[in-house]
Design a protein around this motif. Structure first.
Motif, mmCIF file in Angstrom:
data_model
loop_
_atom_site.group_PDB
_atom_site.id
_atom_site.type_symbol
_atom_site.label_atom_id
_atom_site.label_comp_id
_atom_site.label_asym_id
_atom_site.label_seq_id
_atom_site.Cartn_x
_atom_site.Cartn_y
_atom_site.Cartn_z
ATOM 1 N N ALA A 46 0.826 -1.209 0.000
ATOM 2 C CA ALA A 46 0.000 0.000 0.000
ATOM 3 C C ALA A 46 0.859 1.257 0.000
ATOM 4 N N GLU A 47 1.938 1.230 0.765
ATOM 5 C CA GLU A 47 2.777 2.420 0.889
ATOM 6 C C GLU A 47 3.510 2.757 -0.404
ATOM 7 N N GLN A 48 3.475 1.859 -1.384
ATOM 8 C CA GLN A 48 4.086 2.130 -2.689
ATOM 9 C C GLN A 48 3.121 2.789 -3.664
ATOM 10 N N LEU A 49 1.849 2.830 -3.312
ATOM 11 C CA LEU A 49 0.863 3.426 -4.210
ATOM 12 C C LEU A 49 1.009 4.956 -4.218
ATOM 13 N N PRO A 50 0.738 5.598 -5.360
ATOM 14 C CA PRO A 50 0.923 7.046 -5.465
ATOM 15 C C PRO A 50 0.217 7.853 -4.384
#
Length: 204
Positions: free
Chosen positions: A192-196
């Motif tokens: 999730a933390e990689q999503l824009p």
């Protein structure tokens, strides 16, 4: 609209990410309920973060209430709440557990950082720790039963809340809640933390 509050609050960050997922225009003002109390009180005398200031000047507070309101403004392709009744139960359960984890994490942080050491009550902290782990055990079981999405167009408010809660706990209480004890939550949060919407909304 203006979102008032610091992104180190999981409640403020939760709302900010959801607003981005719904593609709603808003301004974010990083005003602290501690360092900028008087400034915050001029916007909302309750001094509650997050506070959303609407275009007409009215204010709405409490992250869940704010999300319920802004969901009415989003387009049909930017829903953050389930449209099918059978999906509501799980979303509600995930959200409740994640918000409980947020609440217990925040209470532990406050107990440690705001209360003098000689006045801290260890039985109370032990109880908070137990409740925190109970919430994360239940969430870990939910993810074992049915994984959460990692595609941004499938993310809903419940998914955001789970990821934000876990990230907050790991930022402030990693020695209490070990990543290795909850591998599914850790893996989901990392994705999730990689999503824009997450990357552009850092918890700082």
């Amino acid at each position: 609209m203006k979102l008032i509050g610091m992104l180190d609050s999981p409640y403020v960050r939760r709302v900010a990410i959801c607003l981005k997922l719904m593609k709603l225009d808003f301004e974010h003002e990083s005003i602290s309920v501690f360092r900028h109390y008087d400034e915050f009180a001029k916007i909302n005398p309750v001094v509650k973060a997050p506070t959303l200031v609407l275009d007409d000047g009215q204010t709405v507070m409490e992250s869940t209430v704010i999300l319920q309101y802004v969901a009415t403004l989003a387009g049909p392709d930017e829903r953050i709440f389930p449209s099918q009744p059978e999906h509501w139960t799980r979303a509600a359960r995930l959200t409740g557990l994640a918000l409980a984890a947020c609440e217990k994490s925040v209470q532990i942080v406050y107990e440690r950082n705001l209360r003098p050491a000689e006045k801290q009550h260890e039985p109370w902290v032990d109880r908070l720790n137990g409740q925190l782990h109970a919430a994360y055990r239940e969430l870990e079981e939910e993810l074992a039963a049915a994984p959460l999405p990692i595609e941004p167009d499938r993310f809903g408010a419940a998914d955001v809340t789970v990821a934000v809660a876990w990230n907050f706990t790991q930022m402030f209480l990693p020695e209490i809640v070990a990543k290795a004890a909850y591998p599914r939550l850790q893996a989901f949060s990392e994705s999730a933390e990689q999503l824009p919407a997450f990357v552009s909304t850092p918890a700082v």
